[in-house]
Design an enzyme around this catalytic site. Structure first.
Site, PDB file in Angstrom:
ATOM      1  N   SER A 176     -14.099 -35.342 -13.097  1.00  0.00           N
ATOM      2  CA  SER A 176     -15.331 -36.091 -12.804  1.00  0.00           C
ATOM      3  C   SER A 176     -16.559 -35.390 -13.390  1.00  0.00           C
ATOM      4  O   SER A 176     -17.411 -36.049 -14.007  1.00  0.00           O
ATOM      5  CB  SER A 176     -15.497 -36.313 -11.308  1.00  0.00           C
ATOM      6  OG  SER A 176     -15.309 -35.126 -10.586  1.00  0.00           O
TER       7      SER A 176
ATOM      8  N   HIS B 157      -6.866 -36.453  -8.719  1.00  0.00           N
ATOM      9  CA  HIS B 157      -8.185 -35.823  -8.486  1.00  0.00           C
ATOM     10  C   HIS B 157      -8.659 -36.242  -7.089  1.00  0.00           C
ATOM     11  O   HIS B 157      -7.974 -35.986  -6.103  1.00  0.00           O
ATOM     12  CB  HIS B 157      -9.109 -36.289  -9.625  1.00  0.00           C
ATOM     13  CG  HIS B 157     -10.389 -35.538  -9.787  1.00  0.00           C
ATOM     14  ND1 HIS B 157     -10.663 -34.357  -9.147  1.00  0.00           N
ATOM     15  CD2 HIS B 157     -11.506 -35.810 -10.540  1.00  0.00           C
ATOM     16  CE1 HIS B 157     -11.873 -33.932  -9.499  1.00  0.00           C
ATOM     17  NE2 HIS B 157     -12.405 -34.802 -10.330  1.00  0.00           N
TER      18      HIS B 157
ATOM     19  N   HIS C 129      -3.408 -26.778  -7.853  1.00  0.00           N
ATOM     20  CA  HIS C 129      -4.743 -26.914  -8.452  1.00  0.00           C
ATOM     21  C   HIS C 129      -4.682 -26.469  -9.907  1.00  0.00           C
ATOM     22  O   HIS C 129      -3.898 -25.588 -10.255  1.00  0.00           O
ATOM     23  CB  HIS C 129      -5.777 -26.073  -7.690  1.00  0.00           C
ATOM     24  CG  HIS C 129      -7.171 -26.533  -7.924  1.00  0.00           C
ATOM     25  ND1 HIS C 129      -7.934 -26.086  -8.978  1.00  0.00           N
ATOM     26  CD2 HIS C 129      -7.930 -27.444  -7.261  1.00  0.00           C
ATOM     27  CE1 HIS C 129      -9.105 -26.689  -8.936  1.00  0.00           C
ATOM     28  NE2 HIS C 129      -9.134 -27.517  -7.908  1.00  0.00           N
TER      29      HIS C 129
ATOM     30  N   ARG D 118     -12.270 -24.234   0.644  1.00  0.00           N
ATOM     31  CA  ARG D 118     -12.719 -25.486   1.275  1.00  0.00           C
ATOM     32  C   ARG D 118     -11.685 -25.933   2.296  1.00  0.00           C
ATOM     33  O   ARG D 118     -12.020 -26.479   3.347  1.00  0.00           O
ATOM     34  CB  ARG D 118     -12.940 -26.554   0.187  1.00  0.00           C
ATOM     35  CG  ARG D 118     -13.975 -26.133  -0.855  1.00  0.00           C
ATOM     36  CD  ARG D 118     -14.053 -27.090  -2.031  1.00  0.00           C
ATOM     37  NE  ARG D 118     -12.815 -27.171  -2.783  1.00  0.00           N
ATOM     38  CZ  ARG D 118     -12.595 -28.008  -3.792  1.00  0.00           C
ATOM     39  NH1 ARG D 118     -13.546 -28.860  -4.151  1.00  0.00           N
ATOM     40  NH2 ARG D 118     -11.447 -28.008  -4.438  1.00  0.00           N
TER      41      ARG D 118
ATOM     42  N   ASP E 266      -8.201 -31.272  -0.462  1.00  0.00           N
ATOM     43  CA  ASP E 266      -7.772 -32.571   0.063  1.00  0.00           C
ATOM     44  C   ASP E 266      -6.716 -32.470   1.156  1.00  0.00           C
ATOM     45  O   ASP E 266      -6.419 -33.450   1.836  1.00  0.00           O
ATOM     46  CB  ASP E 266      -7.245 -33.445  -1.087  1.00  0.00           C
ATOM     47  CG  ASP E 266      -8.340 -33.744  -2.084  1.00  0.00           C
ATOM     48  OD1 ASP E 266      -9.483 -33.946  -1.651  1.00  0.00           O
ATOM     49  OD2 ASP E 266      -8.063 -33.754  -3.292  1.00  0.00           O
TER      50      ASP E 266
HETATM   51  N1  HAX Z   1       3.718 -31.233  -5.990  1.00  0.00           N
HETATM   52  C1  HAX Z   1       4.688 -31.407  -6.929  1.00  0.00           C
HETATM   53  N2  HAX Z   1       4.584 -30.991  -8.198  1.00  0.00           N
HETATM   54  C2  HAX Z   1       3.475 -30.321  -8.533  1.00  0.00           C
HETATM   55  C3  HAX Z   1       2.451 -30.053  -7.599  1.00  0.00           C
HETATM   56  C4  HAX Z   1       2.593 -30.554  -6.282  1.00  0.00           C
HETATM   57  N3  HAX Z   1       1.652 -30.425  -5.354  1.00  0.00           N
HETATM   58  N4  HAX Z   1       1.469 -29.359  -8.211  1.00  0.00           N
HETATM   59  C5  HAX Z   1       1.869 -29.200  -9.503  1.00  0.00           C
HETATM   60  N5  HAX Z   1       3.073 -29.784  -9.678  1.00  0.00           N
HETATM   61  C6  HAX Z   1       3.820 -29.927 -10.937  1.00  0.00           C
HETATM   62  C7  HAX Z   1       2.986 -30.737 -11.917  1.00  0.00           C
HETATM   63  O1  HAX Z   1       3.118 -32.142 -11.664  1.00  0.00           O
HETATM   64  C8  HAX Z   1       3.539 -30.284 -13.249  1.00  0.00           C
HETATM   65  O2  HAX Z   1       4.773 -30.950 -13.445  1.00  0.00           O
HETATM   66  P1  HAX Z   1       5.194 -31.472 -14.924  1.00  0.00           P
HETATM   67  O3  HAX Z   1       5.115 -30.274 -15.808  1.00  0.00           O
HETATM   68  O4  HAX Z   1       6.581 -31.986 -14.712  1.00  0.00           O
HETATM   69  O5  HAX Z   1       4.199 -32.521 -15.281  1.00  0.00           O
HETATM   70  C9  HAX Z   1       3.841 -28.808 -12.987  1.00  0.00           C
HETATM   71  O6  HAX Z   1       3.959 -28.673 -11.559  1.00  0.00           O
HETATM   72  C10 HAX Z   1       2.801 -27.852 -13.488  1.00  0.00           C
HETATM   73  O7  HAX Z   1       1.571 -28.208 -12.920  1.00  0.00           O
HETATM   74  P2  HAX Z   1       0.417 -27.116 -12.729  1.00  0.00           P
HETATM   75  O8  HAX Z   1       0.137 -26.502 -14.060  1.00  0.00           O
HETATM   76  O9  HAX Z   1       0.760 -26.200 -11.606  1.00  0.00           O
HETATM   77  O10 HAX Z   1      -0.785 -28.000 -12.244  1.00  0.00           O
HETATM   78  P3  HAX Z   1      -1.701 -28.956 -13.121  1.00  0.00           P
HETATM   79  O11 HAX Z   1      -2.903 -28.161 -13.503  1.00  0.00           O
HETATM   80  O12 HAX Z   1      -0.973 -29.636 -14.201  1.00  0.00           O
HETATM   81  O13 HAX Z   1      -2.098 -30.053 -12.050  1.00  0.00           O
HETATM   82  C11 HAX Z   1      -2.799 -30.897  -9.950  1.00  0.00           C
HETATM   83  C12 HAX Z   1      -2.973 -29.769 -10.973  1.00  0.00           C
HETATM   84  C13 HAX Z   1      -3.875 -30.724  -8.864  1.00  0.00           C
HETATM   85  C14 HAX Z   1      -3.045 -32.243 -10.642  1.00  0.00           C
HETATM   86  C15 HAX Z   1      -1.374 -30.824  -9.336  1.00  0.00           C
HETATM   87  O14 HAX Z   1      -1.227 -29.589  -8.660  1.00  0.00           O
HETATM   88  C16 HAX Z   1      -1.071 -31.973  -8.404  1.00  0.00           C
HETATM   89  O15 HAX Z   1      -0.673 -33.045  -8.863  1.00  0.00           O
HETATM   90  N6  HAX Z   1      -1.262 -31.776  -7.049  1.00  0.00           N
HETATM   91  C17 HAX Z   1      -1.073 -32.840  -6.105  1.00  0.00           C
HETATM   92  C18 HAX Z   1      -2.225 -33.822  -6.138  1.00  0.00           C
HETATM   93  C19 HAX Z   1      -3.504 -33.196  -5.590  1.00  0.00           C
HETATM   94  O16 HAX Z   1      -3.515 -32.581  -4.527  1.00  0.00           O
HETATM   95  N7  HAX Z   1      -4.630 -33.384  -6.315  1.00  0.00           N
HETATM   96  C20 HAX Z   1      -5.930 -32.920  -5.859  1.00  0.00           C
HETATM   97  C21 HAX Z   1      -6.405 -31.677  -6.594  1.00  0.00           C
HETATM   98  C22 HAX Z   1      -7.745 -31.221  -6.113  1.00  0.00           C
HETATM   99  C23 HAX Z   1      -8.793 -32.141  -6.633  1.00  0.00           C
HETATM  100  O17 HAX Z   1      -9.061 -32.257  -7.810  1.00  0.00           O
HETATM  101  N8  HAX Z   1      -9.386 -32.883  -5.766  1.00  0.00           N
HETATM  102  O18 HAX Z   1     -10.276 -33.759  -6.207  1.00  0.00           O
END
Ligand code: HAX
Length: 426
Positions: free
Chosen positions: A233, A263, A309, A318, A364
């Protein structure tokens, strides 16, 4: 002119000179390199942006203008916005002036409500909020001043004007979206004498006999205010703003990114997951049940929402702040209790999956259960609350960028064919 305007007017010329000096003297120094993995991998870790409002060290979490978040949790969001913009906390007079200024700008034009009324009844609240902000672009002082012609050094002033108007109206707008979208009755007018977040709580109209819901809103607005410059964002808002699109265009664009499930939308998904757990196990589950449920979620190809994250490598401060609030106001609430249990079990399960870089809870993971405790059960609204707060970060980043005259953003892209040739010759 407001005290915030005057403070910025004094701060900006030396800040501009300092940044120009750094570019002139050190502009060719290499800050970061980009690998092919990073180019294909969402530019993770590439140092290609500057953001002065806040930073997120992976081992500390959010630091606003040099102050760690845990030292700011008792502040008002208005103080945080001032801090984001100027680097200092406001004194008593400055805070009072700022609050008075905000209050005087709060009215949302009637045509905006009409636009919202014309949308399908079951539109997503984020689509409603972002549409309303875009409709309000009609009010932009920046665009009108730009069309007339203004010096580059003046850009920050109408950017501040638009930002103040947007910040003042966003709570009224968001509360109106809540009442309209979920049939809560007529809109509630803001009340003189309340601070910004308490007024938002008041306009939402949830019962608050103890005043703790207003306290939660103050905390909520502080915790979500900013998270440096590279998240979807903030970066989107920054990129759109760099084309000199005014703050209504830029903030609306940024919030469209916040509406994604990876996000800001994760908070709605997260509470849904917790409630699913409680429903399945008819109350708070045992640790073994929770371990299995987490594994089942992963095996079905889904992420565990609220965990992981892109930058952080610790429990998000947070999350800590929300958990402490929950333990203070309602330790026995079944949803809050399950969130605490999940915190015990999920990191241990995620740590076993090598590819997951951060097994810890993010913001979150705990926010939704608190909203639910106070009677806000409409999950799809949760990201709107996040958005109201994040307007502070996005707007302050825009003001700073316009202040030092940042140019249009334009990184270079390459084709996969180019990458293949590059690999052959590199
Ligand atoms: N559950 C399952 N798998 C997860 C995971 C979780 N909570 N967190 C990371 N992974 C997976 C990813 O999907 C990725 O898989 P692929 O390689 O198969 O695509 C792998 O682990 C590596 O990911 P990463 O490098 O550790 O994390 P990223 O930087 O790619 O992604 C995310 C960060 C926040 C998007 C990710 O941890 C996620 O999807 N978390 C769950 C959703 C979430 O809580 N989002 C909110 C984040 C905070 C925010 O921005 N709020 O606004």
């Amino acid at each position: 002119m407001s005290k915030l305007h005057d403070k910025l007017a004094a701060l900006i010329p030396p800040m501009r000179d300092e940044i120009r000096g750094i570019i002139k003297e050190h502009g060719d120094k290499v800050m970061s390199q980009v690998t092919i993995r990073q180019a294909y991998g969402g530019m993770r870790g590439v140092k290609g942006l500057v953001c002065d409002t806040s930073e997120v060290p992976p081992d500390k979490g959010l630091v606003i203008r040099g102050i760690p978040l845990k030292e700011l949790t008792d502040k008002l969001p208005e103080e945080i916005f001032w801090l984001l913009c100027t680097g200092d906390m406001p004194n008593k007079d400055e805070l009072a002036d700022f609050q008075k200024d905000l209050m005087s700008r709060g009215e949302v034009p009637d045509y905006v409500w009409k636009v919202l009324e014309a949308m399908p009844k079951d539109s997503h609240p984020m689509a409603m909020l972002d549409t309303a902000i875009l409709a309000m672009e009609y009010e932009s002082v920046f665009r009108k001043r730009y069309d007339k012609g203004m010096q580059k050094t003046e850009y920050w002033e109408p950017t501040l004007e638009d930002s103040m108007n947007l910040l003042a109206k966003i709570a009224t707008l968001a509360a109106g979206v809540y009442r309209m979208r979920f049939d809560k009755g007529a809109r509630i007018a803001p009340k003189a004498g309340l601070d910004w977040a308490a007024n938002y709580a008041h306009m939402l109209g949830l019962p608050d006999p103890t005043g703790e819901f207003a306290n939660l809103m103050r905390l909520y607005m502080v915790l979500h205010s900013d998270h440096e410059g590279g998240n979807v964002s903030a970066h989107t808002c920054h990129c759109v703003g760099s084309a000199l699109s005014d703050p209504y265009y830029a903030v609306s664009a940024g919030l469209n990114g916040l509406a994604g499930p990876l996000h800001g939308l994760a908070n709605q998904e997260c509470l849904a997951w917790i409630l699913m757990v409680n429903e399945k196990f008819k109350g708070s589950p045992t640790e073994d049940q929770l371990r299995k449920f987490t594994q089942d979620t992963l095996d079905s190809g889904k992420v565990v929402p609220g965990y992981g994250h892109a930058v952080l490598r610790i429990t998000d401060p947070r999350f800590d702040a929300f958990s402490a609030f929950g333990q203070r106001v309602a330790p026995d609430d079944p949803t809050i209790a399950t969130v605490a249990k999940v915190f015990k079990i999920v990191p241990e399960v995620l740590k076993k999956i090598q590819k997951i870089k951060d097994p810890w809870p993010n913001v979150d993971a705990a926010s939704g259960c608190l909203l639910y405790h106070f009677g806000m059960s409409e999950f799809s609204y949760y990201t709107v609350l996040f958005s109201v707060s994040r307007v502070m970060g996005m707007a302050s980043q825009l003001i700073v960028s316009r202040a030092w005259g940042e140019p249009i953003e334009r990184p270079k892209s390459h084709t996969t064919k180019w990458v293949k040739n590059f690999v052959k010759t590199a």
